[in-house]
Design a protein around this motif. Structure first.
Motif, PDB file in Angstrom:
ATOM      1  N   ILE A 125     -77.818  48.586   2.949  1.00  0.00           N
ATOM      2  CA  ILE A 125     -77.534  47.302   3.601  1.00  0.00           C
ATOM      3  C   ILE A 125     -76.731  46.467   2.613  1.00  0.00           C
ATOM      4  CG2 ILE A 125     -78.530  45.260   4.692  1.00  0.00           C
ATOM      5  CD1 ILE A 125     -81.041  46.950   5.253  1.00  0.00           C
ATOM      6  N   ARG A 126     -75.446  46.319   2.881  1.00  0.00           N
ATOM      7  CA  ARG A 126     -74.537  45.670   1.933  1.00  0.00           C
ATOM      8  C   ARG A 126     -74.227  44.221   2.316  1.00  0.00           C
ATOM      9  NH1 ARG A 126     -73.085  50.279  -0.931  1.00  0.00           N
ATOM     10  NH2 ARG A 126     -73.028  52.192   0.315  1.00  0.00           N
ATOM     11  N   ASP A 127     -74.326  43.904   3.573  1.00  0.00           N
ATOM     12  CA  ASP A 127     -74.120  42.524   4.025  1.00  0.00           C
ATOM     13  C   ASP A 127     -75.458  41.790   3.938  1.00  0.00           C
ATOM     14  OD1 ASP A 127     -73.541  40.129   5.190  1.00  0.00           O
ATOM     15  OD2 ASP A 127     -72.855  40.960   7.108  1.00  0.00           O
ATOM     16  N   LEU A 128     -75.623  41.005   2.882  1.00  0.00           N
ATOM     17  CA  LEU A 128     -76.896  40.313   2.641  1.00  0.00           C
ATOM     18  C   LEU A 128     -76.841  38.854   3.072  1.00  0.00           C
ATOM     19  CD1 LEU A 128     -77.787  41.800  -0.876  1.00  0.00           C
ATOM     20  CD2 LEU A 128     -78.415  42.648   1.398  1.00  0.00           C
TER      21      LEU A 128
ATOM     22  N   SER B 173     -78.989  33.137   4.251  1.00  0.00           N
ATOM     23  CA  SER B 173     -79.317  32.185   5.326  1.00  0.00           C
ATOM     24  C   SER B 173     -80.785  31.793   5.292  1.00  0.00           C
ATOM     25  CB  SER B 173     -78.980  32.808   6.689  1.00  0.00           C
ATOM     26  OG  SER B 173     -77.594  33.061   6.802  1.00  0.00           O
ATOM     27  N   SER B 174     -81.656  32.760   5.058  1.00  0.00           N
ATOM     28  CA  SER B 174     -83.087  32.438   5.014  1.00  0.00           C
ATOM     29  C   SER B 174     -83.448  31.640   3.773  1.00  0.00           C
ATOM     30  CB  SER B 174     -83.920  33.723   5.076  1.00  0.00           C
ATOM     31  OG  SER B 174     -83.604  34.591   4.008  1.00  0.00           O
ATOM     32  N   ALA B 175     -82.713  31.854   2.662  1.00  0.00           N
ATOM     33  CA  ALA B 175     -82.977  31.085   1.437  1.00  0.00           C
ATOM     34  C   ALA B 175     -82.576  29.631   1.611  1.00  0.00           C
ATOM     35  CB  ALA B 175     -82.239  31.710   0.253  1.00  0.00           C
ATOM     36  N   LYS B 176     -81.525  29.374   2.393  1.00  0.00           N
ATOM     37  CA  LYS B 176     -81.067  27.996   2.602  1.00  0.00           C
ATOM     38  C   LYS B 176     -82.136  27.152   3.292  1.00  0.00           C
ATOM     39  CE  LYS B 176     -76.082  28.891   2.753  1.00  0.00           C
ATOM     40  NZ  LYS B 176     -74.863  28.908   3.599  1.00  0.00           N
ATOM     41  N   LYS B 177     -82.970  27.781   4.095  1.00  0.00           N
ATOM     42  CA  LYS B 177     -84.025  27.047   4.797  1.00  0.00           C
ATOM     43  C   LYS B 177     -85.102  26.536   3.852  1.00  0.00           C
ATOM     44  CE  LYS B 177     -83.696  29.026   9.422  1.00  0.00           C
ATOM     45  NZ  LYS B 177     -84.444  29.663  10.535  1.00  0.00           N
TER      46      LYS B 177
ATOM     47  N   LYS C 134     -86.242  35.422  -1.904  1.00  0.00           N
ATOM     48  CA  LYS C 134     -86.005  35.857  -0.524  1.00  0.00           C
ATOM     49  C   LYS C 134     -85.484  37.290  -0.480  1.00  0.00           C
ATOM     50  CE  LYS C 134     -86.838  34.056   2.506  1.00  0.00           C
ATOM     51  NZ  LYS C 134     -88.144  33.975   3.207  1.00  0.00           N
ATOM     52  N   PHE C 135     -84.682  37.681  -1.467  1.00  0.00           N
ATOM     53  CA  PHE C 135     -84.206  39.063  -1.540  1.00  0.00           C
ATOM     54  C   PHE C 135     -85.384  40.025  -1.634  1.00  0.00           C
ATOM     55  CE2 PHE C 135     -83.093  42.775  -4.071  1.00  0.00           C
ATOM     56  CZ  PHE C 135     -81.965  43.248  -3.432  1.00  0.00           C
ATOM     57  N   LEU C 136     -86.326  39.732  -2.527  1.00  0.00           N
ATOM     58  CA  LEU C 136     -87.500  40.596  -2.697  1.00  0.00           C
ATOM     59  C   LEU C 136     -88.378  40.566  -1.448  1.00  0.00           C
ATOM     60  CD1 LEU C 136     -88.404  39.755  -6.407  1.00  0.00           C
ATOM     61  CD2 LEU C 136     -87.184  41.763  -5.543  1.00  0.00           C
TER      62      LEU C 136
END
Length: 330
Positions: free
Chosen positions: A95-98, A103-107, A122-124
């Motif tokens: 999965i290369r498009d992260l 987007s979830s981290a911005k929240k 959020k990546f982990l």
């Protein structure tokens, strides 16, 4: 790039190296495919790919778009000789498009964590969720049922490797010596495209000078070894002809300091290597050296010298003359 900058790079950001090379972030999942019914129908790879791609796109709060070329399937050979409880195929998902991680981290902005810390968290989190949701997944391909077991490759799990080397030096054969705390300092990378480490318009074989320049991005190098790596992926009985698409090399790098080793390991985990002008992505394997590679090499050289003049001592780190030529699929 100094050690402080390397240490603060979030896992969603690319890292620029010399020689027009870039380390691009990605999430890599390993899937083992099992039969979950009594059918003996062959696995339809095209249907399995479409089913997994649709699952990723529709099963999460953010759609995860996966190009078909980033889902690799290797079927095992001689399926008739395998036990029913054995997997019939292995899949690798990249999965290369992260963008969904960003987007979830911005929240979460407004928390006490910095932006880089939020991205890493959020990546982990997303990586764990992906493994949990795909592990045990039942796939029905027009009446033929399969079960999916998902995991992270060890070379992509920095925290697990860190735990392993800390335990190795604390409790294993690499523990304290003469009152000095021992720490790892050597990285091993496999599956790197040889020509990306070669001198342009001079040779397609990897150059020690070019390789040294590239990995000096992470810090001062004490020792460096470059060798051909044609055997990567051949230790299983899976059909891996599509994975080894050209001449590859293995690089062993020993750094002067543990901090440089640590930062390099953290940056190299969870990324692929890309070169400007090439569509190929090198999904290498990275690990740490617990066998004392350079100590063993030094002892071997000393033994050869002690054997007398009738034995030749080879100083060349790379001898690809006997390698048959391969071409990359780009």
């Amino acid at each position: 790039m100094n050690s402080k900058q390397l240490d603060s790079i979030p896992p969603t950001n690319p890292v620029n190296l010399t020689n027009d090379l870039t380390l691009s972030p990605r999430i890599n999942l390993l899937l083992s495919i099992y039969r979950s019914d009594t059918s003996v129908s062959p696995l339809d790879e095209w249907k399995l790919k479409n089913s997994l791609i649709d699952f990723l796109k529709s099963s999460f709060s953010y759609p995860i778009n996966l190009p078909e070329e980033d889902l690799l399937i290797r079927r095992f050979k001689d399926l008739k000789k395998r036990k029913r409880e054995d997997p019939i195929a292995l899949c690798s998902i990249f999965i290369r498009d992260l963008g969904f991680v960003v987007s979830s981290a911005k929240k979460l902005k407004g928390s006490d964590d910095s932006e880089d810390e939020l991205l890493e968290k959020k990546f982990l989190d997303w990586r764990n969720v992906l493994v949990e949701k795909m592990d045990g997944l039942e796939v029905n391909l027009e009446g033929v049922k399969f079960r999916v077991c998902a995991s992270l490759p060890v070379s992509d799990d920095f925290q697990l490797m860190k735990k392993n080397w800390e335990e190795f030096y604390a409790f294993g054969s690499g523990n304290y010596s003469r009152g000095t705390k021992k720490e790892p300092d050597t990285i091993i990378l496999r599956g790197l495209p040889s020509r990306w480490f070669a001198e342009t318009r001079v040779s397609s074989k990897p150059s020690m000078l070019v390789t040294h320049t590239i990995f000096s991005t992470f810090g001062k190098i004490r020792n460096l070894n470059v060798a051909k790596d044609d055997d990567l992926g051949k230790d299983t009985n899976a059909d891996d002809e599509d994975l080894i698409s050209g001449l590859q090399c293995k690089v062993v790098v020993q750094f002067e300091q543990y901090k440089e080793f640590y930062n390099a390991m953290k940056v190299l985990c969870g990324r692929s290597l890309q070169k400007d002008g090439s569509r190929m992505k090198a999904d290498y394997e990275v690990t740490w050296d617990k066998d004392g590679f350079f100590q063993s090499s030094w002892r071997h050289t000393q033994d050869n010298r002690n054997d007398g003049p009738r034995h030749r001592s080879y100083s060349s780190r790379y001898s690809p003359e006997d390698v048959r030529s391969k071409r990359y699929k780009e």
